[in-house]
Design a protein around this motif. Structure first.
Motif, PDB file in Angstrom:
ATOM      1  N   VAL A   1       3.819  -6.890  -6.285  1.00 13.35           N
ATOM      2  CA  VAL A   1       4.647  -5.787  -6.780  1.00 13.35           C
ATOM      3  C   VAL A   1       4.134  -5.315  -8.138  1.00 13.35           C
ATOM      4  CG1 VAL A   1       6.948  -5.222  -7.678  1.00 13.35           C
ATOM      5  CG2 VAL A   1       6.720  -6.312  -5.449  1.00 13.35           C
ATOM      6  N   GLU A   2       3.807  -6.252  -9.005  1.00 17.26           N
ATOM      7  CA  GLU A   2       3.291  -5.887 -10.327  1.00 17.26           C
ATOM      8  C   GLU A   2       2.012  -5.063 -10.204  1.00 17.26           C
ATOM      9  OE1 GLU A   2       2.080  -7.987 -14.567  1.00 17.26           O
ATOM     10  OE2 GLU A   2       2.211  -9.232 -12.771  1.00 17.26           O
TER      11      GLU A   2
ATOM     12  N   PHE B   1       2.780   3.405 -11.107  1.00 20.25           N
ATOM     13  CA  PHE B   1       3.741   3.798 -12.129  1.00 20.25           C
ATOM     14  C   PHE B   1       3.264   3.352 -13.508  1.00 20.25           C
ATOM     15  CE2 PHE B   1       6.228   2.351  -8.315  1.00 20.25           C
ATOM     16  CZ  PHE B   1       6.526   3.612  -7.818  1.00 20.25           C
ATOM     17  N   PRO B   2       2.079   3.809 -13.926  1.00 18.76           N
ATOM     18  CA  PRO B   2       1.555   3.340 -15.223  1.00 18.76           C
ATOM     19  C   PRO B   2       2.447   3.797 -16.377  1.00 18.76           C
ATOM     20  CG  PRO B   2       0.267   5.187 -14.413  1.00 18.76           C
ATOM     21  CD  PRO B   2       1.233   4.820 -13.317  1.00 18.76           C
ATOM     22  N   ILE B   3       2.503   2.945 -17.362  1.00 20.68           N
ATOM     23  CA  ILE B   3       3.283   3.247 -18.563  1.00 20.68           C
ATOM     24  C   ILE B   3       2.294   3.524 -19.686  1.00 20.68           C
ATOM     25  CG2 ILE B   3       4.925   2.355 -20.255  1.00 20.68           C
ATOM     26  CD1 ILE B   3       6.080   0.620 -18.010  1.00 20.68           C
ATOM     27  N   ASP B   4       2.371   4.715 -20.245  1.00 19.98           N
ATOM     28  CA  ASP B   4       1.485   5.086 -21.335  1.00 19.98           C
ATOM     29  C   ASP B   4       1.848   4.317 -22.599  1.00 19.98           C
ATOM     30  OD1 ASP B   4       0.195   6.951 -19.731  1.00 19.98           O
ATOM     31  OD2 ASP B   4       1.578   8.552 -20.307  1.00 19.98           O
TER      32      ASP B   4
ATOM     33  N   LYS C   1       0.800  -1.219   0.000  1.00 20.50           N
ATOM     34  CA  LYS C   1       0.000   0.000   0.000  1.00 20.50           C
ATOM     35  C   LYS C   1       0.835   1.273   0.000  1.00 20.50           C
ATOM     36  CE  LYS C   1      -3.839  -2.232   2.362  1.00 20.50           C
ATOM     37  NZ  LYS C   1      -4.697  -2.253   3.535  1.00 20.50           N
ATOM     38  N   THR C   2       2.073   1.176   0.429  1.00 13.29           N
ATOM     39  CA  THR C   2       2.906   2.374   0.544  1.00 13.29           C
ATOM     40  C   THR C   2       4.244   2.150  -0.153  1.00 13.29           C
ATOM     41  OG1 THR C   2       3.999   1.664   2.586  1.00 13.29           O
ATOM     42  CG2 THR C   2       1.901   2.876   2.812  1.00 13.29           C
ATOM     43  N   GLU C   3       4.967   3.228  -0.317  1.00 11.96           N
ATOM     44  CA  GLU C   3       6.315   3.152  -0.892  1.00 11.96           C
ATOM     45  C   GLU C   3       7.220   2.297   0.001  1.00 11.96           C
ATOM     46  OE1 GLU C   3       8.969   4.061  -3.965  1.00 11.96           O
ATOM     47  OE2 GLU C   3       6.934   4.853  -3.829  1.00 11.96           O
ATOM     48  N   GLU C   4       7.026   2.408   1.306  1.00 14.62           N
ATOM     49  CA  GLU C   4       7.809   1.601   2.245  1.00 14.62           C
ATOM     50  C   GLU C   4       7.502   0.111   2.071  1.00 14.62           C
ATOM     51  OE1 GLU C   4       8.445   0.998   7.048  1.00 14.62           O
ATOM     52  OE2 GLU C   4       7.460   2.828   6.335  1.00 14.62           O
ATOM     53  N   ASP C   5       6.222  -0.223   1.939  1.00 18.97           N
ATOM     54  CA  ASP C   5       5.833  -1.620   1.684  1.00 18.97           C
ATOM     55  C   ASP C   5       6.470  -2.117   0.384  1.00 18.97           C
ATOM     56  OD1 ASP C   5       4.152  -1.502   3.912  1.00 18.97           O
ATOM     57  OD2 ASP C   5       2.330  -1.211   2.711  1.00 18.97           O
TER      58      ASP C   5
END
Length: 115
Positions: A40-41, A48-51, A6-10
């Motif tokens: 992770v995916e 971090f979606p990739i257009d 849920k977080t950057e730390e996780d």
């Protein structure tokens, strides 16, 4: 214990755990690695979606990969003038061109249609 990311730390903890598990060969570690990779995916897809690439850039990239010239792809476009017009963004791809490029150059439809 596995938990949603849920977080950057996780996320960082999960990546570190994946690094640790990559060297393990026992089934429990491999199962944990598989589940962590899915978590992770999912986190990366949401955060971090990739257009989709620009369709013209996708065509140019595939041409470069395959060592093709404009002349080599004329058939997909219906002539030399159309290749130039499309690659210079003066003409849009039509359905026939998209189908031909997908079939002949194996460019995914998603890349040719654009988002």
């Amino acid at each position: 214990m596995l938990r949603p990311i849920k977080t950057e730390e996780d996320y960082d903890k999960a990546l570190n755990r994946i690094d640790f598990l990559m060297d393990k060969e026992d089934q429990d570690s491999l199962d944990e690695l598989e589940v962590l990779a899915l978590l992770v995916e999912k986190y990366e897809d949401n955060n971090f979606p990739i257009d989709a690439p620009d369709p013209i850039e996708a065509i140019k990239f595939r041409m470069e990969q395959m060592g093709l010239t404009n002349k080599d792809i004329e058939k997909s476009f219906g002539g030399q003038n159309r290749v130039s017009e499309v690659l210079n963004k003066k003409r849009k791809l039509n359905l026939r061109m998209i189908q031909n490029l997908h079939k002949e150059l194996d460019i995914p439809y998603e890349s040719l249609i654009g988002a």
